[in-house]
Design an enzyme around this catalytic site. Structure first.
Site, PDB file in Angstrom:
ATOM      1  N   ARG A 233       0.865  -1.183   0.000  1.00 39.32           N
ATOM      2  CA  ARG A 233       0.000   0.000   0.000  1.00 39.32           C
ATOM      3  C   ARG A 233       0.903   1.235   0.000  1.00 39.32           C
ATOM      4  O   ARG A 233       1.925   1.283   0.702  1.00 39.32           O
ATOM      5  CB  ARG A 233      -0.907   0.042   1.236  1.00 39.32           C
ATOM      6  CG  ARG A 233      -2.088  -0.909   1.207  1.00 39.32           C
ATOM      7  CD  ARG A 233      -3.128  -0.533   0.132  1.00 39.32           C
ATOM      8  NE  ARG A 233      -4.256  -1.452   0.095  1.00 39.32           N
ATOM      9  CZ  ARG A 233      -4.345  -2.539  -0.671  1.00 39.32           C
ATOM     10  NH1 ARG A 233      -3.357  -2.865  -1.487  1.00 39.32           N
ATOM     11  NH2 ARG A 233      -5.425  -3.304  -0.648  1.00 39.32           N
ATOM     12  N   GLU A 262      -2.743   7.429  -4.737  1.00 34.55           N
ATOM     13  CA  GLU A 262      -3.114   6.788  -6.002  1.00 34.55           C
ATOM     14  C   GLU A 262      -4.592   6.938  -6.351  1.00 34.55           C
ATOM     15  O   GLU A 262      -4.971   6.876  -7.530  1.00 34.55           O
ATOM     16  CB  GLU A 262      -2.741   5.301  -5.979  1.00 34.55           C
ATOM     17  CG  GLU A 262      -3.581   4.455  -5.032  1.00 34.55           C
ATOM     18  CD  GLU A 262      -3.204   2.971  -5.070  1.00 34.55           C
ATOM     19  OE1 GLU A 262      -2.006   2.662  -4.971  1.00 34.55           O
ATOM     20  OE2 GLU A 262      -4.115   2.141  -5.190  1.00 34.55           O
ATOM     21  N   HIS A 294      -1.254  -0.262  -9.623  1.00 33.66           N
ATOM     22  CA  HIS A 294      -1.937  -1.223  -8.734  1.00 33.66           C
ATOM     23  C   HIS A 294      -2.465  -2.428  -9.531  1.00 33.66           C
ATOM     24  O   HIS A 294      -3.641  -2.764  -9.478  1.00 33.66           O
ATOM     25  CB  HIS A 294      -3.084  -0.526  -7.978  1.00 33.66           C
ATOM     26  CG  HIS A 294      -3.376  -1.191  -6.658  1.00 33.66           C
ATOM     27  ND1 HIS A 294      -3.600  -0.499  -5.498  1.00 33.66           N
ATOM     28  CD2 HIS A 294      -3.479  -2.504  -6.312  1.00 33.66           C
ATOM     29  CE1 HIS A 294      -3.836  -1.343  -4.510  1.00 33.66           C
ATOM     30  NE2 HIS A 294      -3.756  -2.557  -4.979  1.00 33.66           N
TER      31      HIS A 294
HETATM   32  P1  NAI Z   1      -1.047 -11.207   5.196  1.00 32.18           P
HETATM   33  O1  NAI Z   1      -2.052 -10.747   6.186  1.00 32.18           O
HETATM   34  O2  NAI Z   1      -1.020 -12.648   4.819  1.00 32.18           O
HETATM   35  O3  NAI Z   1       0.418 -10.800   5.684  1.00 32.18           O
HETATM   36  C1  NAI Z   1       0.752  -9.560   6.211  1.00 32.18           C
HETATM   37  C2  NAI Z   1       1.936  -9.767   7.140  1.00 32.18           C
HETATM   38  O4  NAI Z   1       2.399  -8.493   7.544  1.00 32.18           O
HETATM   39  C3  NAI Z   1       1.594 -10.569   8.403  1.00 32.18           C
HETATM   40  O5  NAI Z   1       2.496 -11.638   8.561  1.00 32.18           O
HETATM   41  C4  NAI Z   1       1.748  -9.535   9.520  1.00 32.18           C
HETATM   42  O6  NAI Z   1       2.209 -10.101  10.740  1.00 32.18           O
HETATM   43  C5  NAI Z   1       2.798  -8.618   8.913  1.00 32.18           C
HETATM   44  N1  NAI Z   1       2.892  -7.312   9.557  1.00 32.18           N
HETATM   45  C6  NAI Z   1       1.942  -6.600  10.224  1.00 32.18           C
HETATM   46  N2  NAI Z   1       2.465  -5.460  10.695  1.00 32.18           N
HETATM   47  C7  NAI Z   1       3.771  -5.445  10.327  1.00 32.18           C
HETATM   48  C8  NAI Z   1       4.840  -4.533  10.533  1.00 32.18           C
HETATM   49  N3  NAI Z   1       4.680  -3.410  11.223  1.00 32.18           N
HETATM   50  N4  NAI Z   1       6.057  -4.840  10.011  1.00 32.18           N
HETATM   51  C9  NAI Z   1       6.252  -5.983   9.323  1.00 32.18           C
HETATM   52  N5  NAI Z   1       5.271  -6.885   9.101  1.00 32.18           N
HETATM   53  C10 NAI Z   1       4.048  -6.616   9.596  1.00 32.18           C
HETATM   54  O7  NAI Z   1      -1.284 -10.283   3.916  1.00 32.18           O
HETATM   55  P2  NAI Z   1      -0.935 -10.616   2.400  1.00 32.18           P
HETATM   56  O8  NAI Z   1      -2.046 -11.354   1.765  1.00 32.18           O
HETATM   57  O9  NAI Z   1       0.435 -11.170   2.324  1.00 32.18           O
HETATM   58  O10 NAI Z   1      -0.950  -9.137   1.779  1.00 32.18           O
HETATM   59  C11 NAI Z   1      -0.025  -8.154   2.168  1.00 32.18           C
HETATM   60  C12 NAI Z   1      -0.486  -6.807   1.632  1.00 32.18           C
HETATM   61  O11 NAI Z   1      -0.395  -6.810   0.208  1.00 32.18           O
HETATM   62  C13 NAI Z   1      -1.966  -6.470   1.901  1.00 32.18           C
HETATM   63  O12 NAI Z   1      -2.132  -5.875   3.172  1.00 32.18           O
HETATM   64  C14 NAI Z   1      -2.307  -5.510   0.793  1.00 32.18           C
HETATM   65  O13 NAI Z   1      -2.094  -4.202   1.269  1.00 32.18           O
HETATM   66  C15 NAI Z   1      -1.285  -5.818  -0.283  1.00 32.18           C
HETATM   67  N6  NAI Z   1      -1.892  -6.316  -1.519  1.00 32.18           N
HETATM   68  C16 NAI Z   1      -1.610  -5.650  -2.689  1.00 32.18           C
HETATM   69  C17 NAI Z   1      -2.138  -6.075  -3.878  1.00 32.18           C
HETATM   70  C18 NAI Z   1      -1.811  -5.392  -5.175  1.00 32.18           C
HETATM   71  O14 NAI Z   1      -2.454  -5.667  -6.190  1.00 32.18           O
HETATM   72  N7  NAI Z   1      -0.830  -4.508  -5.214  1.00 32.18           N
HETATM   73  C19 NAI Z   1      -3.067  -7.222  -3.927  1.00 32.18           C
HETATM   74  C20 NAI Z   1      -3.247  -7.879  -2.643  1.00 32.18           C
HETATM   75  C21 NAI Z   1      -2.688  -7.424  -1.489  1.00 32.18           C
END
Ligand code: NAI
Length: 331
Positions: A233, A262, A294
């Site tokens: 994000r 964005e 995105h």
């Molecule tokens: P997830 O929930 O599986 O993993 C997120 C991880 O970040 C978790 O392990 C959590 O403990 C960790 N986390 C939380 N706070 C943190 C911090 N301060 N420092 C380091 N790690 C921290 O989420 P997933 O599915 O891996 O997605 C990650 C992100 O990707 C989403 O939140 C979304 O914003 C983004 N995304 C972007 C897309 C795109 O098209 N560009 C599509 C899908 C998701």
């Protein structure tokens, strides 16, 4: 159930059109973004559910308008939910569901595509050869093999990205406040990761705690000449600090699929307009920045999965079972 789909683009429709009858849903497509002004449309269309996306502004006034109009369910067709006031949703008894996982590989592979493009300057060679310019001056890159990748957030996407980096022969470091036992890499502090990584890739959610986690201090701690990749994000990075780091040549380059402002530009064709966002214009002016709009999630597999899970979330809600509910604790 009739569902008002907001901010719909032509590419959103095929899978929803194909699958909706099977889930007992009737989609009504709107090009408007969901916000406090457009929320009333759902009532006008007799919809009890709305489906929204990443740049809709679902704040308290929007939620009030939705629920006063009889909307009971907000089904996000994405994983992120930083654009929703969850306290307001709770207070107004609006159930919020999402698609927590569709294709982690889609996003992780795009992160690697950005890294390869920035490193090997594919964007610049593509433009040159299209003009019959076969000069390779200035296009030198570096081997990823043997370098260190630092992954911030080792959830579903970060862990796939870690495996991809491992496949390239990179050493993999990671920072996550909730480490995973299955992660194929070495956990360390954020500072150690910044100091030691040649590539830093962001895969944590945007929350009040992670907003601008990449600021001037983080850039100061970063190894000189590192590549920064953000497919998570835009709000994770303070854009002014990023621009300063690029101007001072602290960074080798940046690959960005997201940008903190964005919502004003992404997903729309402004090619005939004057850009008024000076930060975005500045980012686009750097030869070592590759910016995509995105699109990391945008694969056939992921869009089918998003449609299927969104419709399944709606059908379950109708049947009295809530699946994939978003709460403040959602991952
Ligand atoms: P997830 O929930 O599986 O993993 C997120 C991880 O970040 C978790 O392990 C959590 O403990 C960790 N986390 C939380 N706070 C943190 C911090 N301060 N420092 C380091 N790690 C921290 O989420 P997933 O599915 O891996 O997605 C990650 C992100 O990707 C989403 O939140 C979304 O914003 C983004 N995304 C972007 C897309 C795109 O098209 N560009 C599509 C899908 C998701």
């Amino acid at each position: 159930m009739k569902i008002a789909f907001y901010d719909v683009k032509p590419y959103d429709k095929p899978w929803f059109d194909r699958l909706s009858p099977e889930y007992g849903c009737e989609p009504i497509y709107l090009e408007y973004r969901l916000n406090r002004d457009t929320a009333r449309l759902a009532q006008d269309l007799s919809c009890q559910a709305v489906c929204a996306f990443v740049n809709d502004v679902i704040d308290e006034p929007c939620i009030t308008a939705l629920t006063q109009g009889g909307v009971k369910l907000l089904a996000m067709r994405c994983a992120g939910y930083n654009n929703i006031d969850l306290d307001a949703a709770d207070a107004h008894n609006l159930t919020v569901v999402r698609v927590p996982e569709y294709s982690p590989a889609a996003v992780a592979e795009h992160a690697m595509a950005l890294l390869l493009c920035v490193n090997r300057k594919i964007h610049r060679s593509y433009s040159r050869t299209r003009e019959n310019n076969f000069n390779i001056n200035g296009l030198i890159g570096f081997d990823l093999c043997g370098k260190t990748a630092g992954i911030v957030g080792t959830g579903k996407i970060g862990s796939v990205f870690g495996r991809i980096c491992g496949g390239f022969g990179m050493n993999v470091l990671a920072y996550d406040p909730s480490p995973s036992e299955d992660f194929a890499g070495t956990y360390c502090t954020l500072d150690e990761l910044l100091n030691q990584s040649d590539v830093v890739s962001l895969h944590c959610p945007l929350t009040p705690q992670t907003h601008h986690m990449f600021n001037s201090d983080s850039f100061a701690s970063l190894k000189d000449g590192a590549v920064l990749i953000n497919t998570s994000r835009g709000g994770l990075i303070d854009t002014s600090a990023l621009i300063s780091a690029l101007k001072s040549k602290k960074l080798y380059g940046a690959g960005l699929d997201v940008y903190e402002e964005e919502a004003d530009y992404f997903f729309t064709d402004f090619s005939a307009e004057i850009m008024t966002d000076d930060d975005l214009a500045r980012l686009l002016s750097f030869p070592n920045v590759v910016l995509t709009s995105h699109q990391a999630f945008f694969t056939e597999e992921a869009t089918r999965e998003i449609a299927q899970m969104t419709l399944d979330n709606v059908r379950s809600f109708i049947q009295g079972e809530i699946k994939n509910k978003v709460t403040k604790q959602s991952g």
